[in-house]
Design an enzyme around this catalytic site. Structure first.
Site, PDB file in Angstrom:
ATOM      1  N   ASN A   9      -8.856   2.863  12.859  1.00  0.00           N
ATOM      2  CA  ASN A   9      -8.496   1.941  11.775  1.00  0.00           C
ATOM      3  C   ASN A   9      -7.083   2.310  11.330  1.00  0.00           C
ATOM      4  O   ASN A   9      -6.893   3.296  10.626  1.00  0.00           O
ATOM      5  CB  ASN A   9      -9.495   2.068  10.618  1.00  0.00           C
ATOM      6  CG  ASN A   9      -9.147   1.136   9.473  1.00  0.00           C
ATOM      7  OD1 ASN A   9      -8.206   0.349   9.560  1.00  0.00           O
ATOM      8  ND2 ASN A   9      -9.902   1.223   8.384  1.00  0.00           N
ATOM      9  N   TRP A  10      -6.126   1.520  11.794  1.00  0.00           N
ATOM     10  CA  TRP A  10      -4.723   1.837  11.468  1.00  0.00           C
ATOM     11  C   TRP A  10      -4.407   1.536  10.000  1.00  0.00           C
ATOM     12  O   TRP A  10      -3.374   1.961   9.501  1.00  0.00           O
ATOM     13  CB  TRP A  10      -3.785   1.018  12.365  1.00  0.00           C
ATOM     14  CG  TRP A  10      -3.753   1.450  13.803  1.00  0.00           C
ATOM     15  CD1 TRP A  10      -4.527   2.406  14.404  1.00  0.00           C
ATOM     16  CD2 TRP A  10      -2.881   0.938  14.824  1.00  0.00           C
ATOM     17  NE1 TRP A  10      -4.195   2.509  15.740  1.00  0.00           N
ATOM     18  CE2 TRP A  10      -3.194   1.620  16.024  1.00  0.00           C
ATOM     19  CE3 TRP A  10      -1.890  -0.041  14.861  1.00  0.00           C
ATOM     20  CZ2 TRP A  10      -2.526   1.359  17.224  1.00  0.00           C
ATOM     21  CZ3 TRP A  10      -1.229  -0.310  16.052  1.00  0.00           C
ATOM     22  CH2 TRP A  10      -1.541   0.389  17.225  1.00  0.00           C
ATOM     23  N   LYS A  11      -5.270   0.779   9.345  1.00  0.00           N
ATOM     24  CA  LYS A  11      -5.010   0.352   7.956  1.00  0.00           C
ATOM     25  C   LYS A  11      -3.623  -0.286   7.878  1.00  0.00           C
ATOM     26  O   LYS A  11      -3.210  -0.959   8.818  1.00  0.00           O
ATOM     27  CB  LYS A  11      -5.185   1.535   6.999  1.00  0.00           C
ATOM     28  CG  LYS A  11      -6.536   2.233   7.185  1.00  0.00           C
ATOM     29  CD  LYS A  11      -6.866   3.240   6.125  1.00  0.00           C
ATOM     30  CE  LYS A  11      -8.218   3.873   6.437  1.00  0.00           C
ATOM     31  NZ  LYS A  11      -8.682   4.795   5.404  1.00  0.00           N
ATOM     32  N   HIS A  97     -14.854  -2.497   4.226  1.00  0.00           N
ATOM     33  CA  HIS A  97     -14.279  -1.160   4.075  1.00  0.00           C
ATOM     34  C   HIS A  97     -14.182  -0.842   2.585  1.00  0.00           C
ATOM     35  O   HIS A  97     -13.922  -1.722   1.772  1.00  0.00           O
ATOM     36  CB  HIS A  97     -12.898  -1.107   4.736  1.00  0.00           C
ATOM     37  CG  HIS A  97     -12.400   0.287   4.869  1.00  0.00           C
ATOM     38  ND1 HIS A  97     -11.855   0.976   3.813  1.00  0.00           N
ATOM     39  CD2 HIS A  97     -12.422   1.149   5.923  1.00  0.00           C
ATOM     40  CE1 HIS A  97     -11.550   2.194   4.220  1.00  0.00           C
ATOM     41  NE2 HIS A  97     -11.874   2.329   5.493  1.00  0.00           N
ATOM     42  N   GLU A  99     -11.959   0.416   0.918  1.00  0.00           N
ATOM     43  CA  GLU A  99     -10.674   0.035   0.305  1.00  0.00           C
ATOM     44  C   GLU A  99     -10.678  -1.441  -0.063  1.00  0.00           C
ATOM     45  O   GLU A  99     -10.120  -1.836  -1.087  1.00  0.00           O
ATOM     46  CB  GLU A  99      -9.522   0.382   1.265  1.00  0.00           C
ATOM     47  CG  GLU A  99      -9.326   1.893   1.337  1.00  0.00           C
ATOM     48  CD  GLU A  99      -8.881   2.425   2.685  1.00  0.00           C
ATOM     49  OE1 GLU A  99      -8.391   1.634   3.524  1.00  0.00           O
ATOM     50  OE2 GLU A  99      -9.030   3.640   2.906  1.00  0.00           O
ATOM     51  N   GLU A 169     -19.217   5.484   5.765  1.00  0.00           N
ATOM     52  CA  GLU A 169     -17.998   6.184   5.361  1.00  0.00           C
ATOM     53  C   GLU A 169     -18.132   6.627   3.906  1.00  0.00           C
ATOM     54  O   GLU A 169     -17.880   5.825   2.997  1.00  0.00           O
ATOM     55  CB  GLU A 169     -16.785   5.262   5.484  1.00  0.00           C
ATOM     56  CG  GLU A 169     -16.535   4.745   6.880  1.00  0.00           C
ATOM     57  CD  GLU A 169     -15.067   4.333   7.074  1.00  0.00           C
ATOM     58  OE1 GLU A 169     -14.445   4.894   7.975  1.00  0.00           O
ATOM     59  OE2 GLU A 169     -14.564   3.491   6.317  1.00  0.00           O
ATOM     60  N   GLY A 175      -9.673   9.963   3.862  1.00  0.00           N
ATOM     61  CA  GLY A 175      -8.282  10.321   3.599  1.00  0.00           C
ATOM     62  C   GLY A 175      -8.131  11.569   2.743  1.00  0.00           C
ATOM     63  O   GLY A 175      -7.034  11.856   2.254  1.00  0.00           O
ATOM     64  N   SER A 215     -12.239  11.394   7.420  1.00  0.00           N
ATOM     65  CA  SER A 215     -11.557  12.612   7.876  1.00  0.00           C
ATOM     66  C   SER A 215     -12.050  13.133   9.227  1.00  0.00           C
ATOM     67  O   SER A 215     -12.104  14.343   9.446  1.00  0.00           O
ATOM     68  CB  SER A 215     -11.640  13.708   6.803  1.00  0.00           C
ATOM     69  OG  SER A 215     -10.999  13.270   5.617  1.00  0.00           O
ATOM     70  N   GLY A 236      -9.354   6.934  10.517  1.00  0.00           N
ATOM     71  CA  GLY A 236      -8.112   6.484   9.903  1.00  0.00           C
ATOM     72  C   GLY A 236      -6.941   7.340  10.367  1.00  0.00           C
ATOM     73  O   GLY A 236      -6.405   7.150  11.461  1.00  0.00           O
ATOM     74  N   GLY A 237      -6.555   8.306   9.540  1.00  0.00           N
ATOM     75  CA  GLY A 237      -5.350   9.102   9.785  1.00  0.00           C
ATOM     76  C   GLY A 237      -5.206   9.631  11.207  1.00  0.00           C
ATOM     77  O   GLY A 237      -4.132   9.493  11.813  1.00  0.00           O
TER      78      GLY A 237
HETATM   79  P1  13P Z   1      -9.580   8.843   7.384  1.00  0.00           P
HETATM   80  O1  13P Z   1     -10.001   9.134   8.797  1.00  0.00           O
HETATM   81  O2  13P Z   1      -8.091   8.811   7.224  1.00  0.00           O
HETATM   82  O3  13P Z   1     -10.290   9.703   6.407  1.00  0.00           O
HETATM   83  O4  13P Z   1     -10.035   7.334   7.072  1.00  0.00           O
HETATM   84  C1  13P Z   1     -11.337   6.969   7.347  1.00  0.00           C
HETATM   85  C2  13P Z   1     -11.443   5.499   7.229  1.00  0.00           C
HETATM   86  O5  13P Z   1     -11.348   4.955   6.146  1.00  0.00           O
HETATM   87  C3  13P Z   1     -11.628   4.723   8.459  1.00  0.00           C
HETATM   88  O6  13P Z   1     -11.938   3.413   8.168  1.00  0.00           O
END
Ligand code: 13P
Length: 254
Positions: A9-11, A97, A99, A169, A175, A215, A236-237
């Site tokens: 997930n590049w966000k 998600h 977010e 999640e 994050g 994470s 994500g990251g």
């Molecule tokens: P991180 O891997 O950066 O914690 O993000 C997880 C996420 O929200 C994937 O959708």
């Protein structure tokens, strides 16, 4: 065996050029994806076609949108429909998600509408659920997630449910660098599967892929993915770094 998925997930990160380079680097690194495994890239909307083109012909690599709207078409400036996604051959979308729930007020009921339009149009939702820290500290995470599933998914029949991927999640792990332990992940994934089994039967529940997100990185992926009810991750990251994400792909359960 259930499908095992490593989803990036590049966000709202990377320029087009950086995204192109990242995909090139990822596909050039050695990776093993067996028949029931898939790497999925949820990229920003303007990069969907670039990603499709870069991954064309690469078996078990797919592109996902990070969101879509609940209506088929019309005057909804800035939104993306399932028809638009289908017309560029995108067949996955991340929905719900945390977010989007938090910053864009997406409710369980609204997400149910999005799920419906995806299923009607051959798009697989990766449905996200998970509790905030206060709920985890109160010890009511099972009930909290059960309600998310109930209000967004339980109007579906079993055949429809089988077309969904679930991503658990925990918000406190997104994050933050604070990963759920593999035991915590397994416990919640098993609880989700049990909840699905009580509504749809064990046979159906056993076929649903449940990804863990929060994470995930190369150093913890193998241990988390090895848990019996964890079928991969939503990352994500660490998905923004080629060798990190390839190591995560390679950590999927065989
Ligand atoms: P991180 O891997 O950066 O914690 O993000 C997880 C996420 O929200 C994937 O959708």
């Amino acid at each position: 065996m259930r499908k095992q998925i490593a989803a990036a997930n590049w966000k709202m990160n990377l320029t087009l050029q950086e995204g192109e380079q990242l995909l090139e680097d990822i596909i050039s690194l050695p990776h093993q994806l067996s028949e029931n495994q898939e790497a999925v890239f949820a990229v920003p909307a303007p990069y969907l076609m670039m990603a499709q083109q870069k991954l064309r012909g690469k078996e078990n690599f797919s592109v996902a949108a990070q969101n879509c709207y609940s209506k088929k078409n019309g005057a909804y400036t800035g939104e993306i429909s399932v028809d638009i996604l289908g017309s560029i051959d995108v067949h996955y979308v991340v929905l719900g998600h945390s977010e989007r729930r938090e910053y864009f007020n997406e409710s369980n009921a609204f997400l149910a509408e999005k799920i419906n339009i995806c299923l009607l149009n051959n798009i697989t939702p990766i449905f996200c659920c998970g509790e905030p820290l206060a709920i985890r500290e109160a010890g009511t995470q099972n009930e909290y997630v059960a309600k998310q599933l109930q209000e967004s998914l339980y109007h579906l029949n079993a055949d429809q449910l089988l077309k969904i991927v679930i991503a658990y999640e925990p918000i406190w792990a997104i994050g933050t660098g604070k990963t759920a332990s593999s035991a915590q992940a397994q416990e919640m994934h098993a609880a989700i599967r049990e909840q699905l089994a009580s509504k749809y039967g064990k046979e159906t529940a056993d076929c649903i892929s449940i990804l863990y997100g929060g994470s995930v990185k190369s150093s913890n992926a193998a241990e988390i993915f090895a848990q019996p009810d964890v079928d991969g991750g939503l990352v994500g990251g660490a998905s923004l770094v080629a060798n990190e994400f390839v190591a995560i792909i390679n950590a999927l359960k065989k």
